[in-house]
Motif scaffolding. Sequence first.
Motif, PDB file in Angstrom:
ATOM      1  N   ILE A 253       0.845  -1.184   0.000  1.00 44.13           N
ATOM      2  CA  ILE A 253       0.000   0.000   0.000  1.00 44.13           C
ATOM      3  C   ILE A 253       0.882   1.237   0.000  1.00 44.13           C
ATOM      4  CG2 ILE A 253      -1.849   1.226   1.206  1.00 44.13           C
ATOM      5  CD1 ILE A 253      -1.605  -2.042   2.530  1.00 44.13           C
ATOM      6  N   ASP A 254       0.592   2.158  -0.901  1.00 41.90           N
ATOM      7  CA  ASP A 254       1.340   3.408  -0.979  1.00 41.90           C
ATOM      8  C   ASP A 254       0.377   4.547  -0.679  1.00 41.90           C
ATOM      9  OD1 ASP A 254       3.138   5.412  -1.414  1.00 41.90           O
ATOM     10  OD2 ASP A 254       3.111   5.263  -3.601  1.00 41.90           O
ATOM     11  N   SER A 255       0.557   5.151   0.491  1.00 40.75           N
ATOM     12  CA  SER A 255      -0.260   6.294   0.880  1.00 40.75           C
ATOM     13  C   SER A 255       0.620   7.287   1.625  1.00 40.75           C
ATOM     14  CB  SER A 255      -1.417   5.858   1.783  1.00 40.75           C
ATOM     15  OG  SER A 255      -2.108   6.989   2.286  1.00 40.75           O
ATOM     16  N   PRO A 256       0.817   8.469   1.070  1.00 44.23           N
ATOM     17  CA  PRO A 256       1.697   9.452   1.718  1.00 44.23           C
ATOM     18  C   PRO A 256       1.104  10.046   2.986  1.00 44.23           C
ATOM     19  CG  PRO A 256       0.653  10.404  -0.213  1.00 44.23           C
ATOM     20  CD  PRO A 256       0.281   8.961  -0.218  1.00 44.23           C
ATOM     21  N   VAL A 257      -0.186   9.819   3.237  1.00 47.69           N
ATOM     22  CA  VAL A 257      -0.859  10.464   4.365  1.00 47.69           C
ATOM     23  C   VAL A 257      -1.370   9.448   5.388  1.00 47.69           C
ATOM     24  CG1 VAL A 257      -2.835  11.885   5.044  1.00 47.69           C
ATOM     25  CG2 VAL A 257      -1.525  12.476   3.002  1.00 47.69           C
ATOM     26  N   PHE A 258      -2.076   8.440   4.911  1.00 49.79           N
ATOM     27  CA  PHE A 258      -2.755   7.518   5.815  1.00 49.79           C
ATOM     28  C   PHE A 258      -1.848   6.348   6.193  1.00 49.79           C
ATOM     29  CE2 PHE A 258      -5.986   9.223   2.812  1.00 49.79           C
ATOM     30  CZ  PHE A 258      -6.557  10.121   3.691  1.00 49.79           C
ATOM     31  N   SER A 259      -2.020   5.858   7.421  1.00 51.33           N
ATOM     32  CA  SER A 259      -1.265   4.697   7.904  1.00 51.33           C
ATOM     33  C   SER A 259      -2.192   3.487   7.907  1.00 51.33           C
ATOM     34  CB  SER A 259      -0.720   4.954   9.312  1.00 51.33           C
ATOM     35  OG  SER A 259       0.189   6.026   9.301  1.00 51.33           O
ATOM     36  N   PRO A 260      -2.065   2.598   6.940  1.00 54.33           N
ATOM     37  CA  PRO A 260      -2.989   1.467   6.863  1.00 54.33           C
ATOM     38  C   PRO A 260      -2.772   0.462   7.987  1.00 54.33           C
ATOM     39  CG  PRO A 260      -1.232   1.222   5.255  1.00 54.33           C
ATOM     40  CD  PRO A 260      -1.054   2.586   5.867  1.00 54.33           C
ATOM     41  N   SER A 261      -3.811  -0.272   8.285  1.00 56.07           N
ATOM     42  CA  SER A 261      -3.712  -1.351   9.262  1.00 56.07           C
ATOM     43  C   SER A 261      -2.896  -2.494   8.674  1.00 56.07           C
ATOM     44  CB  SER A 261      -5.110  -1.861   9.619  1.00 56.07           C
ATOM     45  OG  SER A 261      -5.643  -2.617   8.532  1.00 56.07           O
ATOM     46  N   GLY A 262      -2.698  -3.529   9.474  1.00 56.75           N
ATOM     47  CA  GLY A 262      -2.116  -4.744   8.931  1.00 56.75           C
ATOM     48  C   GLY A 262      -3.064  -5.374   7.917  1.00 56.75           C
ATOM     49  N   ILE A 263      -2.555  -6.302   7.144  1.00 57.77           N
ATOM     50  CA  ILE A 263      -3.352  -6.966   6.109  1.00 57.77           C
ATOM     51  C   ILE A 263      -3.665  -8.383   6.575  1.00 57.77           C
ATOM     52  CG2 ILE A 263      -3.408  -7.740   3.709  1.00 57.77           C
ATOM     53  CD1 ILE A 263      -1.294  -5.581   3.113  1.00 57.77           C
ATOM     54  N   THR A 264      -4.915  -8.758   6.516  1.00 54.84           N
ATOM     55  CA  THR A 264      -5.294 -10.139   6.813  1.00 54.84           C
ATOM     56  C   THR A 264      -5.695 -10.826   5.518  1.00 54.84           C
ATOM     57  OG1 THR A 264      -6.747 -11.608   8.070  1.00 54.84           O
ATOM     58  CG2 THR A 264      -7.695  -9.513   7.364  1.00 54.84           C
ATOM     59  N   ARG A 265      -5.173 -12.034   5.329  1.00 57.50           N
ATOM     60  CA  ARG A 265      -5.427 -12.776   4.095  1.00 57.50           C
ATOM     61  C   ARG A 265      -6.149 -14.069   4.416  1.00 57.50           C
ATOM     62  NH1 ARG A 265      -0.381 -11.665   0.113  1.00 57.50           N
ATOM     63  NH2 ARG A 265      -1.538 -13.155  -1.139  1.00 57.50           N
ATOM     64  N   ASP A 266      -7.101 -14.426   3.564  1.00 55.11           N
ATOM     65  CA  ASP A 266      -7.825 -15.690   3.684  1.00 55.11           C
ATOM     66  C   ASP A 266      -7.488 -16.518   2.451  1.00 55.11           C
ATOM     67  OD1 ASP A 266      -9.642 -17.802   3.718  1.00 55.11           O
ATOM     68  OD2 ASP A 266     -11.209 -16.601   4.674  1.00 55.11           O
ATOM     69  N   ARG A 267      -6.638 -17.508   2.637  1.00 56.33           N
ATOM     70  CA  ARG A 267      -6.164 -18.287   1.490  1.00 56.33           C
ATOM     71  C   ARG A 267      -7.253 -19.190   0.924  1.00 56.33           C
ATOM     72  NH1 ARG A 267      -1.036 -16.933   1.050  1.00 56.33           N
ATOM     73  NH2 ARG A 267       0.203 -16.444   2.908  1.00 56.33           N
ATOM     74  N   GLN A 268      -8.247 -19.517   1.735  1.00 58.31           N
ATOM     75  CA  GLN A 268      -9.332 -20.364   1.229  1.00 58.31           C
ATOM     76  C   GLN A 268     -10.225 -19.614   0.260  1.00 58.31           C
ATOM     77  OE1 GLN A 268     -11.289 -21.991   4.708  1.00 58.31           O
ATOM     78  NE2 GLN A 268      -9.954 -23.774   4.701  1.00 58.31           N
ATOM     79  N   THR A 269     -10.479 -18.344   0.544  1.00 58.83           N
ATOM     80  CA  THR A 269     -11.336 -17.547  -0.338  1.00 58.83           C
ATOM     81  C   THR A 269     -10.532 -16.665  -1.284  1.00 58.83           C
ATOM     82  OG1 THR A 269     -11.492 -15.766   1.310  1.00 58.83           O
ATOM     83  CG2 THR A 269     -13.152 -17.511   1.406  1.00 58.83           C
ATOM     84  N   HIS A 270      -9.186 -16.750  -1.203  1.00 59.97           N
ATOM     85  CA  HIS A 270      -8.309 -15.941  -2.065  1.00 59.97           C
ATOM     86  C   HIS A 270      -8.633 -14.457  -1.936  1.00 59.97           C
ATOM     87  CE1 HIS A 270      -6.421 -19.314  -4.262  1.00 59.97           C
ATOM     88  NE2 HIS A 270      -7.566 -19.915  -4.053  1.00 59.97           N
ATOM     89  N   SER A 271      -8.823 -14.020  -0.700  1.00 58.01           N
ATOM     90  CA  SER A 271      -9.173 -12.622  -0.463  1.00 58.01           C
ATOM     91  C   SER A 271      -8.293 -12.048   0.643  1.00 58.01           C
ATOM     92  CB  SER A 271     -10.653 -12.496  -0.073  1.00 58.01           C
ATOM     93  OG  SER A 271     -10.903 -13.169   1.155  1.00 58.01           O
ATOM     94  N   ALA A 272      -8.329 -10.728   0.753  1.00 54.50           N
ATOM     95  CA  ALA A 272      -7.584 -10.026   1.801  1.00 54.50           C
ATOM     96  C   ALA A 272      -8.325  -8.742   2.121  1.00 54.50           C
ATOM     97  CB  ALA A 272      -6.153  -9.726   1.346  1.00 54.50           C
ATOM     98  N   ARG A 273      -7.999  -8.169   3.291  1.00 58.43           N
ATOM     99  CA  ARG A 273      -8.594  -6.885   3.644  1.00 58.43           C
ATOM    100  C   ARG A 273      -7.640  -6.115   4.554  1.00 58.43           C
ATOM    101  NH1 ARG A 273     -11.248 -10.011   7.713  1.00 58.43           N
ATOM    102  NH2 ARG A 273     -11.120  -9.035   9.758  1.00 58.43           N
ATOM    103  N   PHE A 274      -7.787  -4.812   4.532  1.00 53.72           N
ATOM    104  CA  PHE A 274      -7.101  -3.937   5.482  1.00 53.72           C
ATOM    105  C   PHE A 274      -7.927  -2.671   5.625  1.00 53.72           C
ATOM    106  CE2 PHE A 274      -5.319  -2.743   1.368  1.00 53.72           C
ATOM    107  CZ  PHE A 274      -5.278  -1.359   1.424  1.00 53.72           C
ATOM    108  N   TYR A 275      -7.499  -1.786   6.551  1.00 54.69           N
ATOM    109  CA  TYR A 275      -8.279  -0.592   6.861  1.00 54.69           C
ATOM    110  C   TYR A 275      -7.404   0.651   6.741  1.00 54.69           C
ATOM    111  CZ  TYR A 275     -11.426  -4.056   8.850  1.00 54.69           C
ATOM    112  OH  TYR A 275     -12.241  -5.143   9.020  1.00 54.69           O
TER     113      TYR A 275
END
Length: 408
Positions: free
Chosen positions: A180-202
């Motif tokens: 993630i490239d954001s000069p302003v915001f500090s993203p959360s950690g990334i959680t990945r679900d390998r079973q659904t091939h998805s990920a999310r962060f905030y």
Amino acid sequence: MKKIVLSVILLLAVAGAALGIAYKNAADIDSLPSISVNGTQISPVSGQYRACFVPDLLPRGIQDIFSRQVSFTADSIPAVIQTDKTSCDIQSPSGFNLTLKYNDDKSVYTYTDCEILDIPLRGEADGEIIMDWNGGSLTYRFTLQTTGQPAVALSDSRPVQGGLVRVEISDIFANDEINIDSPVFSPSGITRDRQTHSARFYLPITYYQPAKQYPVSVDVGGQVFDFTLDVQRYDFSTISFTMDRRTSAQTVESRRANSEYRRLIHPLYYTKEETVYWDGSMIKPVQERRISSEFGQIRYINNSTVPERHSGIDYAAPLGTPVYAPAAGKVDFAGFLKLSGNTVVIDHGLGVKSYFFHMDDVSVSAGDVVRQQQLIGHVGTTGYSTGPHLHFQVSIENQPVNPELLYK
């Protein structure tokens, strides 16, 4: 008698010759079990099995006489299967093992009797299926080419000050790096679900962030997705009130109280659990209580001309009202502090933490893993407090966000 023997010998000779031809024809690929991957038929390239050409009604001993081991090797090019999905359908008799060998990193994945082939990586892999059949085994080969592209979606492209953006990534693979490239915001950690091939962060949006547009880029496996967050202005309320001078002197104006808070709580701002304990929505820590001080509120205390910003929500509630964990997590801190009174800090994973101040007592200890709606203490008026209430705060990577957004 001699005629009978000669007839039997002649019959066996003819049968032997016929069986010789039959055994040769037994290696006909079209007569062997079929396997399909994503609807594409795959033929065996080699194998061995026991072939018998007499009726099953005859005794087993006779069947054994008229059977033999057949081996074959087919001169064929493996089928090429292309997919833009994260899985493939397999139609095959049971009793097989499947292996995927990826060409890029030489990694190997194995499966047994699967109807759905979960594709672990993006790229090209050599697939091999070995199936037990008729006292032997058959080998099938194919080439799998994964051509799908990931997708990135934002929960809100026009968040308000003090808001929160949830970023969902779909159709990703184990070898897709996410940056993630954001000069302003500090993203959360990334959680990945390998079973659904998805990920999310905030992406937390602080209440002091100016209302304007900000670029955000998400790189998934080398594919870059560019977004613009158009932060909207939020009209935070303003309040003036008086705090007892003796309480102020013992808390916010006390060097000792502030030093204690910095020593015990500030280090927790920069730690986070690798385990993601929570999923879904949070619940209110106290049920349906009046908000006495809103999130982000601009507060003038004791006629000060310099306002303070309220980093959480104050819920006014009777002394002794139960306080519950809003989501599962691990307790970072539980104890009494001069500044915030009886205090609990819970790490929910991904850099998401919740803070509970001014409680009458504490029902958990540091290191405890709590479940959602577990009792953690009771409402009080300890520390820097004017009366019974709970100060509830949620931060992501040490950036406070409006807890009400996490109830949804």
